[in-house]
Design a protein around this motif. Sequence first.
Motif, short mmCIF file in Angstrom:
data_model
loop_
_atom_site.label_atom_id
_atom_site.label_comp_id
_atom_site.label_asym_id
_atom_site.label_seq_id
_atom_site.Cartn_x
_atom_site.Cartn_y
_atom_site.Cartn_z
N VAL A 12 0.80 -1.32 -0.03
CA VAL A 12 -0.10 0.08 -0.03
C VAL A 12 0.81 1.18 0.08
CG1 VAL A 12 -0.17 0.21 2.49
CG2 VAL A 12 -2.04 0.89 1.07
N THR A 13 2.21 1.13 0.48
CA THR A 13 2.98 2.44 0.48
C THR A 13 3.47 2.53 -0.86
OG1 THR A 13 4.74 0.92 1.36
CG2 THR A 13 3.36 1.91 2.94
N SER A 15 3.85 3.07 -5.29
CA SER A 15 3.41 3.95 -6.18
C SER A 15 1.77 3.38 -6.54
CB SER A 15 4.15 3.90 -7.36
OG SER A 15 3.57 4.42 -8.54
N ALA A 38 3.06 -3.35 4.11
CA ALA A 38 4.14 -2.77 3.57
C ALA A 38 5.37 -3.55 3.99
CB ALA A 38 4.51 -1.15 4.18
N LEU A 86 1.95 -11.86 6.20
CA LEU A 86 1.58 -11.37 5.16
C LEU A 86 0.62 -12.01 4.45
CD1 LEU A 86 5.08 -9.83 3.57
CD2 LEU A 86 2.87 -8.30 4.35
N LYS A 125 3.66 -8.00 -11.23
CA LYS A 125 3.93 -9.00 -12.68
C LYS A 125 5.18 -10.13 -12.50
CE LYS A 125 5.09 -5.11 -14.58
NZ LYS A 125 5.29 -3.95 -15.38
N GLU A 203 5.10 7.82 -13.49
CA GLU A 203 5.64 7.91 -12.14
C GLU A 203 5.47 6.78 -11.40
OE1 GLU A 203 4.53 11.13 -9.65
OE2 GLU A 203 4.69 12.33 -11.52
N MET A 204 6.55 5.78 -11.18
CA MET A 204 6.49 4.64 -10.82
C MET A 204 7.69 4.45 -9.89
SD MET A 204 6.08 2.77 -14.48
CE MET A 204 7.79 3.16 -15.09
N GLY A 205 7.46 3.18 -9.00
CA GLY A 205 8.59 2.81 -8.00
C GLY A 205 9.87 2.75 -8.66
N ALA A 206 10.91 2.41 -8.10
CA ALA A 206 12.46 2.62 -8.47
C ALA A 206 12.52 1.27 -9.41
CB ALA A 206 13.28 2.39 -7.46
N MET A 266 -2.11 5.13 -13.68
CA MET A 266 -2.65 3.84 -13.29
C MET A 266 -3.79 3.78 -12.59
SD MET A 266 -0.42 1.91 -14.60
CE MET A 266 -0.87 0.51 -13.66
P1 NDP Z 1 7.14 0.50 -5.30
O1 NDP Z 1 8.35 0.34 -5.19
O2 NDP Z 1 6.55 1.88 -5.42
O3 NDP Z 1 6.28 0.08 -3.83
C1 NDP Z 1 6.45 -1.48 -3.56
C2 NDP Z 1 5.67 -1.93 -2.54
O4 NDP Z 1 5.98 -3.39 -2.00
C3 NDP Z 1 6.09 -1.03 -1.36
O5 NDP Z 1 4.66 -0.86 -0.56
C4 NDP Z 1 7.02 -1.63 -0.23
O6 NDP Z 1 6.74 -1.44 0.93
C5 NDP Z 1 6.55 -3.28 -0.68
N1 NDP Z 1 7.44 -4.09 -0.52
C6 NDP Z 1 8.76 -4.07 -0.96
N2 NDP Z 1 9.54 -5.06 -0.73
C7 NDP Z 1 8.77 -5.86 0.00
C8 NDP Z 1 8.98 -7.19 0.50
N3 NDP Z 1 10.16 -7.93 0.55
N4 NDP Z 1 7.90 -7.59 1.33
C9 NDP Z 1 6.76 -7.05 1.38
N5 NDP Z 1 6.40 -6.00 0.87
C10 NDP Z 1 7.49 -5.40 -0.14
O7 NDP Z 1 6.69 -0.49 -6.35
P2 NDP Z 1 5.48 0.04 -7.47
O8 NDP Z 1 4.39 0.66 -6.71
O9 NDP Z 1 5.88 0.80 -8.48
O10 NDP Z 1 5.10 -1.47 -8.18
C11 NDP Z 1 4.53 -2.47 -7.48
C12 NDP Z 1 4.47 -3.55 -8.57
O11 NDP Z 1 3.48 -3.12 -9.45
C13 NDP Z 1 5.69 -4.14 -9.10
O12 NDP Z 1 5.73 -5.51 -9.28
C14 NDP Z 1 5.60 -3.14 -10.58
O13 NDP Z 1 6.01 -4.01 -11.79
C15 NDP Z 1 3.97 -3.48 -10.80
N6 NDP Z 1 3.59 -2.22 -11.63
C16 NDP Z 1 3.63 -0.79 -11.21
C17 NDP Z 1 3.37 0.05 -11.84
C18 NDP Z 1 3.36 1.57 -11.63
O14 NDP Z 1 3.03 2.24 -12.35
N7 NDP Z 1 4.10 1.65 -10.48
C19 NDP Z 1 2.61 -0.01 -13.15
C20 NDP Z 1 2.24 -1.56 -13.45
C21 NDP Z 1 2.83 -2.54 -12.67
P3 NDP Z 1 7.83 -0.22 1.37
O15 NDP Z 1 7.33 1.08 0.93
O16 NDP Z 1 7.61 -0.34 2.93
O17 NDP Z 1 9.30 -0.56 1.03
#
Ligand code: NDP
Length: 386
Positions: A12-13, A15, A38, A86, A125, A203-206, A266
């Motif tokens: 949830v935390t 992108s 998260a 989880l 994915k 704008e997406m996660g790293a 998104m």
């Molecule tokens: P982010 O890096 O922004 O967020 C990742 C999330 O996963 C955070 O909540 C993070 O928590 C949590 N997380 C990371 N590592 C772990 C772990 N080991 N165990 C449990 N939780 C974990 O990623 P995005 O939102 O960008 O992407 C998420 C998924 O969605 C990816 O698979 C990506 O390929 C897919 N996706 C993303 C898109 C986008 O626009 N962003 C578009 C299409 C697909 P914390 O913040 O505490 O680290």
Amino acid sequence: MTLKKSVSVFGVTGSIGASTVDILKSHADKYSLEAVTAHRNVKALAKAAIELDAKCAVIGDPDYYQELCDALSDTAIEVAAGENALVEAAQRPSDIVIAAIVGAAGLKPTLAAIRRGARVGLANKETLVCAGALMTAEIAKHGATLIPVDSEHSAIFQVLEERAENRIDRILLTASGGPFREWALKDMKTVTRAQALAHPNWEMGAKISIDSATMMNKGLELIEAWHLFPVAEKQIEIVVHPQSVVHSMVEYSDGSVLAQLGSPDMRTPIAYALSWPDRIKVDAPRLDFATIGGLNFEAPDTHRFPALRLARQALQEGGTLPTVLNAANEIAVEAFLEDRIGFLDIAHTVEKVMTRLGSDALTSLEQVFETDAMVRRETSACLASA
Ligand code: NDP
């Protein structure tokens, strides 16, 4: 009065998580929140849990358990921590699970949601890439429903619905081409972390931003599309479309090409995964076609972006090779983000590990977890000795 649907948001935390929260807040009359999770970001997790009145909040890293307890001490929200927590959160009885953890770390909770027959909105994915047919078999066995959240797969899902599945000629997966679409290979050698993180449209996660820059993201999406839709590998083509307006297309046997279009936001595909088969209002920017003027398409360059070739090879050879590709890529991307390797080394490392380990038949989910862990060790060793 319609009954609210309950939703759990994994990651949830992030992108995708933040965009999901935005939709849930604007449709509080339709959705209630069961669980949020998260990895380490306690502050953002607690904020989302309180804002959406979640029943339960889970932090993946157990070292952050006390901090989360403190942050939610004035509330009735249940708190838990660790990998098993989880999975237990995914077993809670929500109608919909948004799977938005990044990387293979999302596989166990996603499988737990699938095994209780939930509707899963899949952003994560990497889970489908590394577990592949074993995951789709679990979906069929437990009567779960998987709705893609990736904008490309959501587009295909939307134009495939209720149409003759045996009349598909091609799936055209669009790709923005990322920030280095027009760069010469010699300049890509010196790409910095900041340059690679600056995606032109999204704008997406790293991790996904780096995957988009190497185009591994499109490679992972190719494998994802093959698992989701009834076509052969050869029928899935990647086409570069820099404006990210056409999110993907399906060509039928009569020559008709159906596309789904929208602004690069998104919230649109996330909302569709939540509301399907209905639609709900989303405040995404609307397309102004006169301002856009033209839409461009070009063939991808697998020489400058070898990740595309590697992903297709993994899909063609099958077995454990997609699991190897995914885990090696996760470790190589992490190394690039920590400035330990150069940009072009990401795909080179993945290729080296794929060549060294090859592919075995994939027979069980236990094997997926073992292979994933072994490839992470091998890739780290390969980077340390380079
Ligand atoms: P982010 O890096 O922004 O967020 C990742 C999330 O996963 C955070 O909540 C993070 O928590 C949590 N997380 C990371 N590592 C772990 C772990 N080991 N165990 C449990 N939780 C974990 O990623 P995005 O939102 O960008 O992407 C998420 C998924 O969605 C990816 O698979 C990506 O390929 C897919 N996706 C993303 C898109 C986008 O626009 N962003 C578009 C299409 C697909 P914390 O913040 O505490 O680290």
